[in-house]
Design a protein around this motif. Structure first.
Motif, PDB file in Angstrom:
ATOM      1  N   PHE A   9      19.754 -16.234   1.917  1.00  8.97           N
ATOM      2  CA  PHE A   9      21.049 -15.728   1.450  1.00  8.97           C
ATOM      3  C   PHE A   9      22.023 -16.910   1.453  1.00  8.97           C
ATOM      4  O   PHE A   9      22.193 -17.551   2.490  1.00  8.97           O
ATOM      5  CB  PHE A   9      21.557 -14.621   2.366  1.00  8.97           C
ATOM      6  N   HIS A 109      18.997 -15.225  -2.677  1.00 12.48           N
ATOM      7  CA  HIS A 109      20.058 -14.260  -2.982  1.00 12.48           C
ATOM      8  C   HIS A 109      21.369 -15.023  -2.856  1.00 12.48           C
ATOM      9  O   HIS A 109      21.636 -15.647  -1.826  1.00 12.48           O
ATOM     10  CB  HIS A 109      19.997 -13.111  -1.959  1.00 12.48           C
ATOM     11  N   ILE A 131      18.339 -13.832  -7.183  1.00 15.14           N
ATOM     12  CA  ILE A 131      19.210 -12.666  -7.436  1.00 15.14           C
ATOM     13  C   ILE A 131      20.654 -13.115  -7.269  1.00 15.14           C
ATOM     14  O   ILE A 131      21.025 -13.652  -6.219  1.00 15.14           O
ATOM     15  CB  ILE A 131      18.902 -11.511  -6.453  1.00 15.14           C
ATOM     16  N   HIS A 133      24.270 -11.837  -6.662  1.00 12.00           N
ATOM     17  CA  HIS A 133      24.997 -10.642  -6.230  1.00 12.00           C
ATOM     18  C   HIS A 133      26.462 -10.904  -6.544  1.00 12.00           C
ATOM     19  O   HIS A 133      27.117 -11.707  -5.872  1.00 12.00           O
ATOM     20  CB  HIS A 133      24.768 -10.412  -4.726  1.00 12.00           C
ATOM     21  N   PHE A 412      14.617  -6.356  -3.366  1.00 15.56           N
ATOM     22  CA  PHE A 412      14.046  -7.538  -2.704  1.00 15.56           C
ATOM     23  C   PHE A 412      12.522  -7.441  -2.676  1.00 15.56           C
ATOM     24  O   PHE A 412      11.813  -8.429  -2.881  1.00 15.56           O
ATOM     25  CB  PHE A 412      14.559  -7.663  -1.258  1.00 15.56           C
TER      26      PHE A 412
END
Ligand code: UDP
Length: 426
Positions: A9, A109, A131, A133, A412
């Motif tokens: 992340f 992410h 990804i 976000h 995920f």
């Protein structure tokens, strides 16, 4: 047995903005038997301690100031071409990509616009799925047009998947197709719901004692005590969020002057601080409070770690953004705490607040409209209670981590799992 999917992340900041609190809440709830989170932050800050306390593997890779200090709302076309910053971003991303490789990450992410770019480069260097976000609306009103247009363009080919925090945010990306994107609202931990010892309807025996409110900032002449009790308990109207022009705290201050004319005992609380260097706005707000003679009823409480217990003491929660709010976590927090909301109609807010049911939606930057809606709630405790109850029901059904984290987990699993299978075949 399969080892957990390792997810990196990425966020450029460790300040506690809405996107970062959202990330924290997601990681607190993430199923660790299936996912192993590894957070990389571009700076040290309060988020680091909170992630560590939650047992999340966290690492700071300091961003150079040329990149870290570039404010998204002050970027121009020329900043896209600043060679020094471009070179530093490339070097930084290479470093982060190497770290990801050494941690045998399966999926990236990204949680902020700067992280989106860095994560995009990392995905390119490593071949990992990515990804994005997105917590910000990519529109010219919010970002300089060339920057918004560039990021909208990158949306089409950098990430494997895009999560947007509201339909309004997703629409702002203007994607040609919707097959690699989804709306997943920001989730509030249900346990964050205040105890609901609410000020909605004061308990009959609660007269007499003086309750001290948290110490205010430096506006002289502020009244620091509340007088609870059925007869003279002042109503409390509050706004929560960082102090910045587009969050519209100045509109509430103007509206407060009108509300005060009808409900002279009302107390107004401004909760939050200037977070990204907007100190002049805060000074302007305090000046205006004094000009309007609101020094005795307007309280600046600064940044609060425990917003829940302050929300609990409000009669009405106001959300005053003068630009389309991407989502508005504070609104869902207030609703979860059973508070009726007066919010501006724009962006993702109408996806949260049902006008006339969980609160009132008013036009953005409309002082009289806001004052009117606040007064409607102040004069009617039964309506406040009813809207608060509806809001609590709606928030617990749609806007808690109980709903949002499983949606993220299945994403995920799908994207990280597919990458693992591909690597295994290769
Ligand atoms: N917040 C906080 N303390 C404060 C003011 C705000 O913890 O003093 C939190 C608030 O509870 C919410 C978040 O900051 O969870 C702000 O999120 P929102 O989506 O409303 O706004 P953003 O800052 O992301 O634009």
């Amino acid at each position: 047995m399969q080892t957990p999917i390792r997810i990196s992340f990425l966020d450029h900041t460790a300040k506690l903005g809405g996107a970062e609190l959202s990330l924290l809440n997601t990681l607190q709830k993430l199923d660790r038997s299936r996912f192993a989170p590894f957070v990389i932050l571009g700076e040290d800050g309060p988020l680091v301690q909170k992630l560590t306390a939650a047992g999340v593997d966290t690492c700071i890779v300091p961003l150079e100031s040329a990149v870290a200090d570039a404010k998204k709302d002050q970027l121009g076309a020329s900043s896209l071409l600043k060679l020094n910053a471009v070179w530093k971003t490339l070097k930084y991303s290479w470093r982060v990509a190497r770290l990801m490789r050494s941690k045998r990450v399966d999926l990236i992410h990204t949680n902020s616009l700067k992280a989106d770019i860095i994560g995009g480069l990392c995905a390119w260097f490593t071949g990992l799925p990515l990804i994005w976000h997105i917590h910000d609306r990519l529109e010219g009103a919010y970002l300089p047009r060339p920057v918004a247009a560039t990021i909208r363009h990158l949306c089409r080919w950098l990430p494997d998947f895009i999560v947007a925090n509201s339909q309004s945010t997703l629409d702002s990306l203007r994607l040609p197709t919707r097959d690699r994107s989804a709306v997943i609202f920001e989730g509030i931990p249900p346990e964050q719901r205040p105890a609901f010892t609410s000020a909605l309807i004061p308990p009959p025996e609660s007269s007499g004692s003086m309750a001290t409110v948290p110490v205010c900032d430096d506006v002289s002449g502020l009244n620091q005590t509340l007088l609870p009790g059925p007869a003279n308990k002042p109503a409390v109207v509050g706004i929560v969020g960082r102090l910045t022009q587009w969050k519209g705290q100045h509109v509430l201050i103007e509206a407060a002057a009108l509300v005060r004319g009808r409900f002279p005992n009302t107390i107004f609380q401004i909760i939050g601080s200037a977070m990204f260097g907007e100190n002049s706005y805060e000074a302007m707000l305090k000046r205006r409070v004094m000009e309007l003679g609101l020094g005795d009823c307007m309280q600046f409480l600064g940044f609060q770690d425990d917003v829940g217990s302050l929300l609990d003491r409000l009669d009405v929660l106001v959300h005053a953004s003068i630009l389309e709010e991407p989502f508005g976590r504070v609104i869902t927090e207030g609703m979860l705490g059973g508070k009726p909301v007066v919010a501006t109609r724009g962006g993702g807010v109408p996806e949260i607040v049902l006008d006339g049911i969980t609160g009132f939606l008013v036009p953005m930057a409309h002082v009289a409209g806001m004052a009117d809606a606040i007064c409607k709630l102040l004069e009617d405790p039964i309506l406040r209670e009813k809207m608060g109850r509806e809001g609590r029901k709606r928030a617990s059904e749609h806007f808690t981590t109980n709903q949002t984290v499983p949606q993220l987990e299945s994403l995920f699993e799908r994207i990280g799992g597919a990458h693992r299978r591909r690597v295994a075949v290769d």
